[in-house]
Design a protein around this motif. Structure first.
Motif, mmCIF file in Angstrom:
data_model
loop_
_atom_site.group_PDB
_atom_site.id
_atom_site.type_symbol
_atom_site.label_atom_id
_atom_site.label_comp_id
_atom_site.label_asym_id
_atom_site.label_seq_id
_atom_site.Cartn_x
_atom_site.Cartn_y
_atom_site.Cartn_z
ATOM 1 N N LEU A 202 53.951 29.984 27.474
ATOM 2 C CA LEU A 202 52.942 30.244 28.507
ATOM 3 C C LEU A 202 53.493 29.809 29.858
ATOM 4 C CD1 LEU A 202 49.817 29.045 26.557
ATOM 5 C CD2 LEU A 202 50.126 31.327 27.475
ATOM 6 N N ILE A 203 53.409 30.709 30.824
ATOM 7 C CA ILE A 203 53.960 30.395 32.141
ATOM 8 C C ILE A 203 52.967 30.759 33.238
ATOM 9 C CG2 ILE A 203 56.378 30.718 31.484
ATOM 10 C CD1 ILE A 203 56.013 33.529 33.051
ATOM 11 N N MET A 204 53.193 30.205 34.415
ATOM 12 C CA MET A 204 52.431 30.576 35.601
ATOM 13 C C MET A 204 53.432 31.254 36.541
ATOM 14 S SD MET A 204 49.311 30.353 36.545
ATOM 15 C CE MET A 204 48.578 29.053 35.568
ATOM 16 N N THR B 144 51.500 44.780 34.922
ATOM 17 C CA THR B 144 50.615 44.809 33.761
ATOM 18 C C THR B 144 49.149 44.808 34.185
ATOM 19 O OG1 THR B 144 50.252 43.803 31.580
ATOM 20 C CG2 THR B 144 50.477 42.289 33.426
ATOM 21 N N VAL C 83 45.255 43.784 34.012
ATOM 22 C CA VAL C 83 44.464 42.579 33.752
ATOM 23 C C VAL C 83 43.013 42.918 34.064
ATOM 24 C CG1 VAL C 83 46.358 40.998 34.318
ATOM 25 C CG2 VAL C 83 44.782 41.738 36.124
ATOM 26 N N THR D 175 38.605 39.070 36.605
ATOM 27 C CA THR D 175 38.721 37.629 36.872
ATOM 28 C C THR D 175 40.169 37.260 37.184
ATOM 29 O OG1 THR D 175 36.786 37.109 35.543
ATOM 30 C CG2 THR D 175 38.355 35.323 35.885
ATOM 31 N N ASP D 176 41.109 37.878 36.462
ATOM 32 C CA ASP D 176 42.526 37.659 36.794
ATOM 33 C C ASP D 176 42.843 38.171 38.190
ATOM 34 O OD1 ASP D 176 43.994 36.358 34.698
ATOM 35 O OD2 ASP D 176 43.673 38.114 33.441
ATOM 36 N N ALA E 59 40.754 38.292 40.654
ATOM 37 C CA ALA E 59 40.155 37.323 41.569
ATOM 38 C C ALA E 59 41.061 36.100 41.716
ATOM 39 C CB ALA E 59 38.776 36.903 41.058
ATOM 40 N N ALA E 60 41.500 35.571 40.589
ATOM 41 C CA ALA E 60 42.363 34.389 40.615
ATOM 42 C C ALA E 60 43.688 34.709 41.305
ATOM 43 C CB ALA E 60 42.613 33.886 39.191
ATOM 44 N N LYS F 174 48.977 33.754 41.949
ATOM 45 C CA LYS F 174 49.609 33.444 40.666
ATOM 46 C C LYS F 174 48.786 34.015 39.506
ATOM 47 C CE LYS F 174 51.306 28.967 42.317
ATOM 48 N NZ LYS F 174 52.765 29.088 42.236
ATOM 49 N N ALA F 175 49.436 34.168 38.369
ATOM 50 C CA ALA F 175 48.734 34.533 37.143
ATOM 51 C C ALA F 175 49.425 33.881 35.954
ATOM 52 C CB ALA F 175 48.712 36.048 36.963
ATOM 53 N N TRP F 176 48.624 33.610 34.916
ATOM 54 C CA TRP F 176 49.228 33.060 33.697
ATOM 55 C C TRP F 176 49.661 34.200 32.786
ATOM 56 C CZ3 TRP F 176 46.929 34.014 28.883
ATOM 57 C CH2 TRP F 176 45.578 34.381 28.882
ATOM 58 N N PHE F 177 50.770 34.007 32.123
ATOM 59 C CA PHE F 177 51.257 34.998 31.153
ATOM 60 C C PHE F 177 51.789 34.301 29.924
ATOM 61 C CE2 PHE F 177 52.133 37.068 35.308
ATOM 62 C CZ PHE F 177 51.351 38.195 35.137
#
Lengths: 173, 420
Positions: free
Chosen positions: B24-26, B137, B139, B142-143, B145-146, B152-155
């Motif tokens: 899991l990365i940011m 990709t 999403v 909410t992704d 919005a973040a 940034k996004a988590w993957f």
């Protein structure tokens, strides 16, 4: 910590079961997406697959389905209307990845357990312990282990979704 | 063990030397995208986060393309809402009617994505930009919005399926047939949570439009992204459309793949996905006698100039079968203008087809070609789920622009070879 703590709540309800590849177009058809009022949209939840869904669903019920649940569109309206309709948790063999992300991000508990899906029948009474990943079928007197959430996905779910998580973390993201 | 192309891009955007599948990365984002269906939800979530501005007003794009030009009052209200947000936040890449297009045709054309980028979009077909060697990709809101708030996004770092292309496409076979063939082979969840990484000697012969089509439908195999090795064609496209700096990533020789597939392009036939899943494919030779009511040529999958040229080549000098409605959607204003200059629009209108301004409209059963109960359409779009283009008892057959154009002439699913 947010008020909306998913991990300590036990979800329990009757099972409404579907098959493989339940896509976002049948969960909430695009023809209704000229609004983002989820309560309004929930009136059409599952309509093209199961027109009786909105009549039979009760708060706390658990949706169980096969492979690739939530495939198709990125519309977050899909998990949001399932949540708004009263479903407390979705258990599937696998989830389509955008649906999986969206459910976690909006704080709708979802679990992957092919074993549970194979064994659970429509109408069974099932409870779910999200924190431990344990699914209990009280109708059949069985328990099943689901794949636990890895890493910070666990934390996102625990705070009730990504927005709460971001607010809690502040500058870290 | 080495990294795949996707893993290398993600590692670079997470500030890590190395990532592994499952990690899991940011990651830092180069572009965050939304449309008129997903952005209203995202804007509401953005406001809950409590930040004042978007992370970078040059790195957010909002394209009202789904229910536009607005089909009803509610759609108009949604567009009004996102227009105001774009104005208030001084978002540079908001594209209004008259300059817009279908987002996944428009964004590359505007040069907003280049190879090596990481892009998220609140639209599942955001995976299209993999054609440019970017990680992109779909999403949810909410992704988005973040992403707008934090950049940034988590993957979860994906594994990859390596798809080696060899040979070259025969006459009347195009990128759509390649991706339908692959989805038919691996299934609608065949690449679930994974990357589809394309390389091989067959790549050179594929046009950029073909590559966009193939990358676009990665999601229809469940993939996180579809991505093409960068070659001279990619670089020429990027230089023609963008002034952004780009980075070329190549998979390591010793990268590990979950599966390796070879696709011989020379052996492919025009391919059709029958209702109600994109993996329910048959070659045109096995299609049988399927009469149709409507043909849709366009969408983020097949609305580019190469697609329109292919359709025009077949429709030229022919008439649409009496009783069949044919609607053609150039995907952007630029494509529309190009098609006009090349005389393609004249060919379409002379043949008896309607030509529309860019919109996603019919693909998702929104407007501009919704189907009634019992009706059948051949469409160059990407999904044929129950109710996708209208009534739950209507049917969508997914095909290339070539097959769609031939079918428009005969009134049944047909091979281009039958009419030309």
């Amino acid at each position: 910590m947010s008020d909306n703590n998913m991990m300590t709540e036990a979800m329990a309800g009757r099972v409404i079961k579907y098959g493989d590849n339940v896509d976002t177009d049948v969960i909430i058809p695009a023809r209704y997406l000229n609004t983002s009022d989820m309560a309004e949209l929930a009136k059409h939840c599952m309509e093209d697959l199961d027109k009786d869904f909105t009549d039979k669903v009760r708060p706390g019920d658990i949706m169980v389905a096969g492979k690739n649940f939530g495939s198709g569109s990125s519309r977050e309206h899909a998990p949001a209307v399932i949540k708004a309709s009263g479903i407390s948790c979705i258990i599937a063999e696998t989830f389509a990845r955008i649906f999986y992300r969206n459910a976690i991000n909006i704080g709708l508990p979802i679990m992957e357990s092919p074993e549970a899906v194979r064994d659970i029948d429509d109408g069974d009474k099932v409870s779910v312990d999200i924190g431990r990943g344990v699914i209990t079928n009280s109708t059949k007197g069985k328990t099943y282990q689901a794949t636990p959430y890895p890493g910070f996905m666990h934390d996102i779910m625990e705070t009730g979704g990504l927005i709460n998580y971001l607010k809690d973390k502040g500058e870290q993201l | 063990m080495g990294m795949t192309m996707t893993q290398k891009i993600l590692a670079a955007h997470a500030g890590l030397e190395k990532v592994e599948a499952g990690q899991l990365i940011m990651a830092d984002l180069d572009l965050v995208l939304g449309n008129d269906i997903t952005s209203p939800v995202a804007i509401n979530e953005f406001r809950k986060i409590g930040v004042k501005d978007v992370f970078d007003r040059n790195k957010v794009a909002i394209v009202p393309d789904h229910f536009t030009p607005n089909k009803d009052i509610k759609s108009a209200e949604q567009c009004k809402f996102i227009r105001k947000f774009a104005h208030d936040k001084e978002i540079v890449n908001y594209f209004e009617i008259g300059e817009m297009g279908i987002e996944h045709a428009l964004i590359p054309e505007k040069g907003l994505v280049v190879s090596g980028d990481v892009v998220i979009g609140a639209d599942s077909h955001t995976c299209t930009y993999g054609a440019l060697g970017a990680f992109s990709t779909g999403v949810g809101s909410t992704d988005m919005a973040a992403g707008m708030a934090s950049g940034k996004a988590w993957f979860k770092v994906p594994e990859a399926i390596k798809i080696t292309l060899v040979g070259s496409l025969p006459k009347w076979v195009s990128g759509k047939d390649v991706i339908l063939h692959i989805i038919g082979m691996i299934g609608v969840d065949g690449a679930l949570y994974q990357s589809m990484e394309y390389s091989g000697p067959g790549l050179a012969a594929l046009s950029m439009d073909d590559r966009f089509t193939i990358a676009n439908m990665a999601i229809e195999a469940g993939a996180k992204n579809g991505i093409f090795e960068v070659d001279d064609k990619t670089i020429a496209y990027i230089k023609e459309h963008s002034t952004k700096e780009f980075t070329v990533f190549k998979a390591d020789e010793d990268a590990e793949y979950s599966r390796e597939i070879e696709v011989n392009l020379s052996s492919l036939r025009p391919t059709v996905a029958f209702p109600h899943l994109p993996d329910n494919t048959r070659t045109i030779d096995e299609a049988g006698d399927v009469p149709i009511h409507q043909v849709v040529i366009g969408s983020c999958t097949n609305g580019r100039i190469g697609d329109l040229r292919a359709a025009a080549e077949i429709l030229k000098g022919h008439k649409v079968k009496k009783g069949v409605r044919v609607i053609i959607f150039p995907a952007t204003q630029k494509i529309y203008l190009q098609a006009m200059r090349e005389g393609l629009l004249e060919i379409f209108v002379e043949a008896g087809a309607a030509v529309s301004t860019p919109t996603c409209g019919p693909c998702l059963g929104g407007h501009m070609g919704v189907l009634a109960s019992g009706e059948r359409a051949v469409a160059t779009t990407n999904r044929n789920f129950v109710g996708r283009m209208g009534h739950p008892k209507s049917e969508v057959y997914l095909a290339s622009p070539q097959v769609a154009a031939a079918s428009a002439i005969t009134g049944k699913i047909s091979s281009p070879g039958e009419v030309v």
